[in-house]
Scaffold this active site. Structure first.
Site, mmCIF file in Angstrom:
data_model
loop_
_atom_site.group_PDB
_atom_site.id
_atom_site.type_symbol
_atom_site.label_atom_id
_atom_site.label_comp_id
_atom_site.label_asym_id
_atom_site.label_seq_id
_atom_site.Cartn_x
_atom_site.Cartn_y
_atom_site.Cartn_z
ATOM 1 N N HIS A 190 25.704 36.495 16.040
ATOM 2 C CA HIS A 190 26.571 35.461 15.475
ATOM 3 C C HIS A 190 27.543 35.008 16.558
ATOM 4 O O HIS A 190 27.596 35.612 17.645
ATOM 5 C CB HIS A 190 27.339 35.988 14.249
ATOM 6 C CG HIS A 190 28.053 37.287 14.473
ATOM 7 N ND1 HIS A 190 29.098 37.422 15.358
ATOM 8 C CD2 HIS A 190 27.848 38.523 13.943
ATOM 9 C CE1 HIS A 190 29.511 38.668 15.335
ATOM 10 N NE2 HIS A 190 28.761 39.380 14.500
HETATM 11 P P1 TYD Z 1 29.723 41.989 11.271
HETATM 12 O O1 TYD Z 1 30.841 41.464 12.109
HETATM 13 O O2 TYD Z 1 28.743 40.994 10.718
HETATM 14 O O3 TYD Z 1 28.925 43.108 12.050
HETATM 15 P P2 TYD Z 1 28.108 43.019 13.441
HETATM 16 O O4 TYD Z 1 28.445 41.734 14.096
HETATM 17 O O5 TYD Z 1 28.594 44.185 14.231
HETATM 18 O O6 TYD Z 1 26.666 43.169 13.151
HETATM 19 O O7 TYD Z 1 30.377 42.829 10.071
HETATM 20 C C1 TYD Z 1 29.589 43.602 9.191
HETATM 21 C C2 TYD Z 1 30.318 43.668 7.848
HETATM 22 O O8 TYD Z 1 31.581 44.315 8.014
HETATM 23 C C3 TYD Z 1 30.589 42.310 7.242
HETATM 24 O O9 TYD Z 1 30.295 42.397 5.854
HETATM 25 C C4 TYD Z 1 32.062 42.098 7.404
HETATM 26 C C5 TYD Z 1 32.635 43.506 7.506
HETATM 27 N N1 TYD Z 1 33.797 43.556 8.409
HETATM 28 C C6 TYD Z 1 35.070 43.693 7.904
HETATM 29 O O10 TYD Z 1 35.282 43.758 6.681
HETATM 30 N N2 TYD Z 1 36.138 43.754 8.766
HETATM 31 C C7 TYD Z 1 35.972 43.673 10.110
HETATM 32 O O11 TYD Z 1 36.967 43.735 10.882
HETATM 33 C C8 TYD Z 1 34.637 43.521 10.632
HETATM 34 C C9 TYD Z 1 34.376 43.421 12.100
HETATM 35 C C10 TYD Z 1 33.579 43.463 9.750
#
Ligand code: TYD
Length: 137
Positions: free
Chosen positions: A50
């Site tokens: 993303h």
């Molecule tokens: P995401 O940023 O999509 O993970 P990655 O990029 O590492 O694959 O986040 C995964 C899930 O965690 C998403 O549902 C949002 C949640 N999240 C939070 O609630 N707070 C945060 O600070 C982060 C980074 C993610």
């Protein structure tokens, strides 16, 4: 907007064990709003995939290693992190994917924003479109 680059953090070498540190104003090119970490990642998994519209971030492999692919809308560049004293600065509007996690690796993310799902672009074609618009401004 800055360019993605490696930040060489201080290291205090010591026979008792090494120490590194970072200070917001000295080592990180933005005020720190949030820190989170990614861990227990199975070796074949991929995180990220993303872009963030506003968030600047610095990633550090506190333990182990992983690869970070960055796409700026035109080209892809891969950085491998495997030292706990190196950070990778990633500017906003960069598509980023983290993969090839080693066993027990720990990815620390230092962020310029609080969590905001509206800041994510989770579709690559939408990213390419928004990035082109962003550059045309
Ligand atoms: P995401 O940023 O999509 O993970 P990655 O990029 O590492 O694959 O986040 C995964 C899930 O965690 C998403 O549902 C949002 C949640 N999240 C939070 O609630 N707070 C945060 O600070 C982060 C980074 C993610």
């Amino acid at each position: 907007m800055g360019i993605a680059h490696i930040i060489d953090l201080p290291k205090i070498l010591d026979a008792r064990g090494n120490l590194s540190f970072l200070e917001s104003a000295r080592h990180i090119p933005f005020p720190i709003k949030r820190v989170y970490w990614i861990y227990d990642v199975p070796g074949s998994e991929i995180r990220g995939s993303h872009a963030f519209k506003r968030q600047h971030e610095v990633l550090i492999a506190l333990s182990g290693s992983f690869d970070i692919s960055l796409h700026n809308g035109k080209e892809e560049k891969v950085f491998s992190l495997n030292r706990s004293y190196l950070g990778l600065y990633i500017p906003p509007m960069t598509w980023r994917t983290i993969q090839n996690f080693s066993t027990n690796s720990l990815c620390l993310v230092i962020s310029s924003t609080s969590f905001d799902e509206a800041d994510y672009i989770r579709d690559f074609d939408s990213f390419l479109f928004e990035r082109a618009e962003y550059e045309a401004k």
